[in-house]
Design a protein around this motif. Structure first.
Motif, PDB file in Angstrom:
ATOM      1  N   HIS A 157     -17.725   3.155  -1.934  1.00  0.00           N
ATOM      2  CA  HIS A 157     -17.580   3.895  -3.181  1.00  0.00           C
ATOM      3  C   HIS A 157     -18.122   5.307  -3.039  1.00  0.00           C
ATOM      4  CE1 HIS A 157     -16.254   0.341  -5.184  1.00  0.00           C
ATOM      5  NE2 HIS A 157     -17.398  -0.301  -5.011  1.00  0.00           N
ATOM      6  N   LEU A 163     -17.042   9.889   2.412  1.00  0.00           N
ATOM      7  CA  LEU A 163     -16.209   8.739   2.728  1.00  0.00           C
ATOM      8  C   LEU A 163     -15.369   8.921   3.987  1.00  0.00           C
ATOM      9  CD1 LEU A 163     -14.916   8.087  -0.904  1.00  0.00           C
ATOM     10  CD2 LEU A 163     -16.556   6.683   0.330  1.00  0.00           C
ATOM     11  N   TYR A 177       0.828  -1.206   0.000  1.00  0.00           N
ATOM     12  CA  TYR A 177       0.000   0.000   0.000  1.00  0.00           C
ATOM     13  C   TYR A 177       0.859   1.251   0.000  1.00  0.00           C
ATOM     14  CZ  TYR A 177      -3.868   3.101   1.203  1.00  0.00           C
ATOM     15  OH  TYR A 177      -4.821   4.094   1.188  1.00  0.00           O
ATOM     16  N   LEU A 191      -9.639   2.536   6.348  1.00  0.00           N
ATOM     17  CA  LEU A 191      -9.917   2.692   4.922  1.00  0.00           C
ATOM     18  C   LEU A 191      -8.613   2.680   4.137  1.00  0.00           C
ATOM     19  CD1 LEU A 191     -12.603   5.556   4.933  1.00  0.00           C
ATOM     20  CD2 LEU A 191     -12.994   3.119   4.624  1.00  0.00           C
ATOM     21  N   PHE A 192      -8.615   1.963   3.023  1.00  0.00           N
ATOM     22  CA  PHE A 192      -7.462   1.897   2.138  1.00  0.00           C
ATOM     23  C   PHE A 192      -7.922   2.274   0.728  1.00  0.00           C
ATOM     24  CE2 PHE A 192      -6.740  -1.055   5.588  1.00  0.00           C
ATOM     25  CZ  PHE A 192      -5.443  -0.770   5.997  1.00  0.00           C
ATOM     26  N   ALA A 193      -7.385   3.352   0.182  1.00  0.00           N
ATOM     27  CA  ALA A 193      -7.770   3.810  -1.151  1.00  0.00           C
ATOM     28  C   ALA A 193      -7.370   2.765  -2.196  1.00  0.00           C
ATOM     29  CB  ALA A 193      -7.108   5.149  -1.461  1.00  0.00           C
ATOM     30  N   ARG A 212     -13.987   8.783  -4.279  1.00  0.00           N
ATOM     31  CA  ARG A 212     -12.875   7.846  -4.308  1.00  0.00           C
ATOM     32  C   ARG A 212     -13.416   6.479  -3.888  1.00  0.00           C
ATOM     33  NH1 ARG A 212      -7.733   9.860  -4.812  1.00  0.00           N
ATOM     34  NH2 ARG A 212      -7.532  12.137  -4.687  1.00  0.00           N
ATOM     35  N   ASN A 213     -12.659   5.440  -4.202  1.00  0.00           N
ATOM     36  CA  ASN A 213     -13.090   4.085  -3.875  1.00  0.00           C
ATOM     37  C   ASN A 213     -12.139   3.476  -2.854  1.00  0.00           C
ATOM     38  OD1 ASN A 213     -15.257   3.893  -5.969  1.00  0.00           O
ATOM     39  ND2 ASN A 213     -13.511   4.234  -7.306  1.00  0.00           N
ATOM     40  N   TYR A 214     -12.710   2.911  -1.805  1.00  0.00           N
ATOM     41  CA  TYR A 214     -11.914   2.422  -0.690  1.00  0.00           C
ATOM     42  C   TYR A 214     -12.218   0.959  -0.364  1.00  0.00           C
ATOM     43  CZ  TYR A 214     -10.518   7.212   0.497  1.00  0.00           C
ATOM     44  OH  TYR A 214      -9.991   8.481   0.469  1.00  0.00           O
ATOM     45  N   ARG A 246      -0.453   8.154   0.395  1.00  0.00           N
ATOM     46  CA  ARG A 246      -0.760   9.227  -0.544  1.00  0.00           C
ATOM     47  C   ARG A 246       0.156  10.433  -0.363  1.00  0.00           C
ATOM     48  NH1 ARG A 246      -6.669  12.209  -1.195  1.00  0.00           N
ATOM     49  NH2 ARG A 246      -6.154  13.463  -3.036  1.00  0.00           N
TER      50      ARG A 246
END
Length: 237
Positions: A98, A152, A78, A118-120, A101-103, A81
């Motif tokens: 969703h 999110l 991972y 949460l992990f993008a 951004r999607n996590y 960012r």
């Protein structure tokens, strides 16, 4: 897909069936399954979700999906960012979230973490199966987890109230801003929407699109972020 294969009749039947199912459902149930109906129509090539979106490796998503179904731990590579550094993390995949951004929602197995995080998805560079099973936290409920936020970002929820101008009230009334929302029509035709969620930043991003047709009544911090910079846009969201 049906239309692409010259199966217009079947395509029309699927759209009609989706409409009938929604019509037969109670409003609260229909709101919950709406995303599923949209996903079905998209998968069949009958709908499209326009606009910018993050690019995601579908193979990685499929691996994570399989790990969710089988309750198997995975090792993620991972990338942070901010620092752009990649590290390995052992997680228990729970679900996807969703939005803009999607996590991946997962239990982060680490002495300094040991919590749901949460992990993008665009920042997951690799997924490796560990072959080890995990037991889901019985106290975790996806609907409750998602309801904490306006979008999110997970933070401490707060009470917020937005006042929409009379000429924007009907449009605003058609939006479900949050499952916990309550609406109040005022004598002058304006609309107040109240709900409890987080975070201020995501709310501000959305509220800017309404320009001078909305005023934040509370909390003060959000009002200071939004109210001074409202613009008279030529159309409503």
């Amino acid at each position: 897909m049906f239309e692409r294969d010259n199966r217009e009749d079947e395509a029309a039947e699927l759209v009609t069936l989706a409409a009938k199912l929604k019509a037969l459902m109670k409003p609260d149930v229909a709101r919950r399954v709406e995303p599923d109906l949209e996903a079905l129509l998209e998968a069949e090539g009958l709908a499209m979700r326009p606009g910018p979106r993050p690019m995601i490796d579908t193979d990685l998503v499929q691996e994570l999906r399989q790990a969710m179904i089988t309750c198997s731990k995975v090792k993620l590579r991972y990338r942070n960012r901010r620092t752009r550094q990649a590290n390995e993390r052992i997680v228990h995949p729970y679900a996807f979230l969703h939005g803009h951004r999607n996590y991946l929602i997962a239990w982060h197995e680490h002495p300094k973490a040991n919590k749901v995080a949460l992990f993008a998805l665009p920042h997951i560079e690799a997924v490796d199966a560990t072959g080890e099973p995990f037991v889901r936290d019985p106290g975790f409920q996806l609907q409750d987890f998602a309801a904490r936020s306006f979008g999110l970002f997970q933070d401490e929820p707060f009470q917020t109230a937005w006042k929409f101008a009379p000429d924007a009230a009907d449009d605003a009334a058609e939006f479900l801003f949050h499952p916990s929302q309550a609406q109040e029509r005022l004598p002058d035709g304006s609309l107040i929407v109240r709900f409890v969620a987080a975070s201020e930043l995501e709310m501000a991003w959305h509220l800017y699109a309404w320009g001078d047709k909305v005023e934040v009544l509370e909390p003060q911090k959000l009002a200071e972020m939004v109210n001074p910079g409202r613009v008279a846009w030529p159309a409503l969201p």
